[in-house]
Design an enzyme around this catalytic site. Structure first.
Site, PDB file in Angstrom:
ATOM      1  N   ILE A  20       0.015   1.237  -0.153  1.00  0.00           N
ATOM      2  CA  ILE A  20      -1.385   0.255   0.453  1.00  0.00           C
ATOM      3  C   ILE A  20      -2.361   1.529   1.036  1.00  0.00           C
ATOM      4  O   ILE A  20      -1.437   2.869   1.859  1.00  0.00           O
ATOM      5  CB  ILE A  20      -1.707  -0.187   1.790  1.00  0.00           C
ATOM      6  CG1 ILE A  20      -0.128  -1.551   1.035  1.00  0.00           C
ATOM      7  CG2 ILE A  20      -2.197  -1.114   2.030  1.00  0.00           C
ATOM      8  CD1 ILE A  20      -0.536  -2.613   0.007  1.00  0.00           C
ATOM      9  N   LYS A  21      -3.633   1.813   0.318  1.00  0.00           N
ATOM     10  CA  LYS A  21      -4.164   3.035   1.060  1.00  0.00           C
ATOM     11  C   LYS A  21      -5.211   2.606   2.329  1.00  0.00           C
ATOM     12  O   LYS A  21      -5.337   1.582   2.216  1.00  0.00           O
ATOM     13  CB  LYS A  21      -5.806   3.286   0.076  1.00  0.00           C
ATOM     14  CG  LYS A  21      -5.579   4.581  -0.880  1.00  0.00           C
ATOM     15  CD  LYS A  21      -6.261   4.351  -1.178  1.00  0.00           C
ATOM     16  CE  LYS A  21      -6.922   5.993  -1.689  1.00  0.00           C
ATOM     17  NZ  LYS A  21      -8.297   6.322  -2.614  1.00  0.00           N
ATOM     18  N   VAL A  22      -4.676   2.922   3.460  1.00  0.00           N
ATOM     19  CA  VAL A  22      -5.516   2.880   5.034  1.00  0.00           C
ATOM     20  C   VAL A  22      -6.178   3.996   5.564  1.00  0.00           C
ATOM     21  O   VAL A  22      -5.414   5.023   5.742  1.00  0.00           O
ATOM     22  CB  VAL A  22      -3.796   2.711   5.979  1.00  0.00           C
ATOM     23  CG1 VAL A  22      -4.501   2.056   6.939  1.00  0.00           C
ATOM     24  CG2 VAL A  22      -2.522   1.644   5.554  1.00  0.00           C
TER      25      VAL A  22
END
Ligand code: E4P
Length: 214
Positions: A82-84
Site C-alpha cells: 500500500i502506497k501511503v
C-alpha cells in the site's frame, strides 16, 4: 539493485516481465488515470502478471480511511503493497498496517527526516521523488544519499525505492549509492541498455564477418 516499472499499463508490464528484468511495479493515481481503466479491473490483472511487489496507492487523507482502503486493496493479492503519502495521518496508518502484516510504501517523500519517520513507523519501502526535487533546484540524489546513511546508521530495514527518475544517470547514481530499488518509466528501461558505441561495434563486427571465408 532491483528494477521496478512505474506504470499502470498492462502491455508495458508484460513486455518488461518477458525481458526478464521486472522485479516489481509501482502505480499511482496519475498512472491509473492515464489507462482509462477502473482500478477494480486493473489492479488484480497487474498483481497476477507481476512476480514481485505491486504498489497500489491509498487516496484517503485520514488514518482510519487509509487503513480501511489498505485492508481492501490487500485482499486483491499477496504481493500488494500500500502506497501511503508521507503525512501525520499516513504515519499513523503505516504503524497500524505494519501491526496487521500489511506492507507499505511511503510515497511523495522529499526530505530525509520524512524518511526517518517512515522507517520508525515500520514502512517496508520509502519512495524519494528525486526528479521532482531536481526541478525545484534541489539535488534529488542528495536526498537518497542522506536516507541511505540514516538507515544504515540505525539498521532500518526499510528499502529505498528511488522514484520520479528522469534519466539514466539517476539509475547509475542510485546503484553507486546502494539504493535498493529504482522505479522506472518503460522508456528508461531501453535507455539503460542502448548505447551508440554498442550499435557501431556490432555493425563493424558484422561487416568484418562478411569477409570471413565460409
Ligand atoms: C513513484 O512511486 C511514483 O509513482 C513516481 O515515480 C512519480 O513520478 P513522476 O514524478 O514521474 O510522476
Amino acid at each position: 539493485m532491483k528494477l521496478f516499472l512505474d506504470t499502470a499499463f498492462i502491455e508495458e508490464i508484460k513486455q518488461v516481465r518477458d525481458w526478464g528484468l521486472l522485479d516489481g511495479v509501482t502505480t499511482n493515481p496519475s498512472h491509473v488515470a492515464k489507462t482509462g481503466a477502473s482500478p477494480k479491473d486493473l489492479y488484480p490483472q497487474i498483481c497476477r502478471i507481476v512476480d514481485g511487489p505491486v504498489s497500489l496507492e491509498a487516496v484517503s487523507l485520514e488514518a482510519d480511511g487509509i487503513v480501511k482502503e489498505a485492508r481492501e486493496l490487500a485482499k486483491i493479492a499477496d504481493n500488494v503493497v500500500i502506497k501511503v503519502p508521507i503525512m501525520r495521518e499516513g504515519l499513523i496508518a503505516v504503524k497500524k498496517l505494519k501491526a496487521e502484516g500489511i506492507k507499505t510504501n511511503v510515497t511523495t517523500t522529499f526530505s530525509a527526516l520524512q524518511a526517518l519517520l517512515a522507517a520508525k513507523a515500520g514502512a517496508a519501502y520509502i519512495s524519494p521523488f528525486v526528479g521532482r526535487l531536481d526541478y525545484v533546484g534541489q539535488r534529488g540524489m542528495t536526498l537518497v544519499e542522506e536516507i541511505k546513511k540514516i538507515y544504515s546508521n540505525y539498521g532500518y530495514k526499510t528499502e529505498i525505492i528511488v522514484a520520479a527518475i528522469r534519466h539514466p544517470m539517476h539509475v547509475l547514481e542510485s546503484a553507486l549509492i546502494g539504493a535498493d530499488i529504482c522505479t522506472l518509466y518503460f522508456d528508461w528501461f531501453k535507455m539503460l541498455y542502448e548505447h551508440p558505441m554498442t550499435d557501431i561495434s556490432i555493425q563493424n563486427f558484422l561487416k568484418d564477418w562478411e569477409k570471413v571465408p565460409k
